[in-house]
Write a protein that holds these residues in place. Sequence first.
Motif, short mmCIF file in Angstrom:
data_model
loop_
_atom_site.label_atom_id
_atom_site.label_comp_id
_atom_site.label_asym_id
_atom_site.label_seq_id
_atom_site.Cartn_x
_atom_site.Cartn_y
_atom_site.Cartn_z
N ASP A 252 0.83 -1.20 0.00
CA ASP A 252 0.00 0.00 0.00
C ASP A 252 0.87 1.25 0.00
OD1 ASP A 252 -2.45 1.30 -0.10
OD2 ASP A 252 -3.31 0.02 1.48
N GLY A 253 0.21 2.38 -0.14
CA GLY A 253 0.89 3.67 -0.18
C GLY A 253 0.06 4.62 -1.01
N VAL A 254 0.46 5.87 -1.02
CA VAL A 254 -0.24 6.89 -1.80
C VAL A 254 0.77 7.45 -2.81
CG1 VAL A 254 -1.49 9.06 -1.76
CG2 VAL A 254 -1.77 7.43 0.12
N PHE A 255 0.48 7.24 -4.09
CA PHE A 255 1.41 7.64 -5.14
C PHE A 255 0.65 8.28 -6.29
CE2 PHE A 255 3.14 3.84 -3.04
CZ PHE A 255 4.33 4.36 -2.55
N ASP A 256 1.37 9.14 -7.01
CA ASP A 256 0.83 9.75 -8.22
C ASP A 256 1.22 8.94 -9.46
OD1 ASP A 256 -0.18 12.23 -6.93
OD2 ASP A 256 1.95 12.55 -6.55
N GLN A 257 2.38 8.31 -9.39
CA GLN A 257 2.89 7.53 -10.51
C GLN A 257 3.54 6.25 -10.00
OE1 GLN A 257 5.68 10.15 -12.52
NE2 GLN A 257 4.05 11.20 -13.66
N ILE A 258 3.36 5.17 -10.74
CA ILE A 258 3.98 3.88 -10.41
C ILE A 258 4.70 3.38 -11.65
CG2 ILE A 258 3.62 1.48 -9.73
CD1 ILE A 258 1.06 2.39 -8.28
N TYR A 259 6.03 3.25 -11.54
CA TYR A 259 6.83 2.61 -12.58
C TYR A 259 7.04 1.16 -12.13
CZ TYR A 259 8.30 7.19 -14.53
OH TYR A 259 8.36 8.44 -15.10
N HIS A 260 6.50 0.21 -12.88
CA HIS A 260 6.57 -1.19 -12.48
C HIS A 260 7.65 -1.91 -13.28
CE1 HIS A 260 5.42 -4.98 -10.81
NE2 HIS A 260 4.89 -5.44 -11.93
N LEU A 261 8.82 -2.06 -12.65
CA LEU A 261 9.97 -2.69 -13.30
C LEU A 261 10.34 -4.03 -12.65
CD1 LEU A 261 10.25 0.40 -14.12
CD2 LEU A 261 12.70 -0.02 -14.25
N ALA A 262 9.61 -4.44 -11.61
CA ALA A 262 10.00 -5.62 -10.85
C ALA A 262 9.86 -6.90 -11.68
CB ALA A 262 9.16 -5.73 -9.58
N SER A 263 10.98 -7.53 -11.97
CA SER A 263 11.01 -8.83 -12.63
C SER A 263 12.46 -9.19 -12.91
CB SER A 263 10.25 -8.82 -13.96
OG SER A 263 10.43 -10.05 -14.65
N PRO A 264 12.84 -10.46 -12.73
CA PRO A 264 14.15 -10.87 -13.25
C PRO A 264 14.17 -10.65 -14.76
CG PRO A 264 13.20 -12.57 -11.83
CD PRO A 264 12.11 -11.56 -12.09
N ALA A 265 15.30 -10.17 -15.28
CA ALA A 265 15.43 -9.96 -16.72
C ALA A 265 16.60 -10.73 -17.31
CB ALA A 265 15.60 -8.47 -17.01
N SER A 266 17.38 -11.38 -16.46
CA SER A 266 18.53 -12.15 -16.89
C SER A 266 18.11 -13.56 -17.27
CB SER A 266 19.57 -12.20 -15.77
OG SER A 266 20.43 -13.31 -15.92
N PRO A 267 18.39 -14.02 -18.51
CA PRO A 267 18.00 -15.39 -18.89
C PRO A 267 18.49 -16.48 -17.94
CG PRO A 267 18.56 -14.14 -20.84
CD PRO A 267 18.92 -13.27 -19.66
N PRO A 268 19.76 -16.48 -17.49
CA PRO A 268 20.16 -17.52 -16.55
C PRO A 268 19.37 -17.48 -15.24
CG PRO A 268 22.09 -16.48 -17.49
CD PRO A 268 20.91 -15.65 -17.90
N VAL A 269 19.01 -16.27 -14.79
CA VAL A 269 18.29 -16.15 -13.52
C VAL A 269 16.85 -16.61 -13.68
CG1 VAL A 269 17.42 -14.54 -11.78
CG2 VAL A 269 19.77 -14.33 -12.61
#
Length: 324
Positions: free
Chosen positions: A73-90
Amino acid sequence: MDFSVLEVANTWRVLVTGAAGFLGSHLCDLLLSRGHHVTGMDNLMTGHMSNLASAMRNSAFEFIEHDVLIAFDGVFDQIYHLASPASPPVYQKHPIETAKINFLGTLNALELAQRTGARFLLASTSETYGDPEVHPQTESYCGNVNQTGPRACYDEGKRIAETLAFDFHRMRNVDIRVVRIFNTYGPRMNPNDGRVVSSFIDQAIEGRDITLFGDGSQTRSFCFYMDLIVGLERMMNADDITGPVNLGNPEEIKIAELAISVIAMTNSSSRVVNRALPEDDPKLRCPDISKAIRLLNWKPEVSLQEGLAETIAYCRKNLLRAST
């Protein structure tokens, strides 16, 4: 890095998920330079607190160690959602977790955006195009993804994340933005994450064999991180655009040519050693960015030569620090 050439009219309360990652940390620095109040969230599965050293010195930054699989939770005006592994081995080592992060993590972030009225930007990927049969890739192309292959946890994970974003927009009026990020490189890349630029540079600096998968004829297009995060900001602050919009560098290069360039720029004695091409590894990858040029007035400004030089200098410094 000086971002003063761009101006943002308002000060926002901004959440960045995946904040301790390569791109997430640079994005936090950019947003803080604008005077925004930034909350960075990361479970540190693949991110590193060292990437946030600059942000942590800014009183307008708050870091929360939290897993996006758990509602937040929280109060925000903007959310940039970048959460994810992006490395093929990982992500191939953690496929179930990767799929869950892209579905449940995106669901949690979208529900937060709905509750607080925040504008939501999803950092999707060119991997949604799979091993493409259309070249260069346009946003209207639906892709050629092997949904049962070893890369599917990430490829299909991002595809369902896009589906969720557009369904929240249609059904719940969430203000969304979706960008498809093509290969990006620069300082703070993890040299052990299996991505080609950081792998080649570290191998070359240390004089080790440079591992070239396949015959090197496969192509990629590499965008410097600074150009990319400026594109993310432009997309977030653009009006009446949902996307998807490709962000990347349309200048295509063969992987074998990249290896030769890195060897020359590092003055390395490394040899190129060929290995088998991984399953479902795309043979071609190049964005059509005409939409980004038209709608965002955005295109990459940093040449591959300039970006590689800065990245090589960063990697040299890091290796020197690690050895002392």
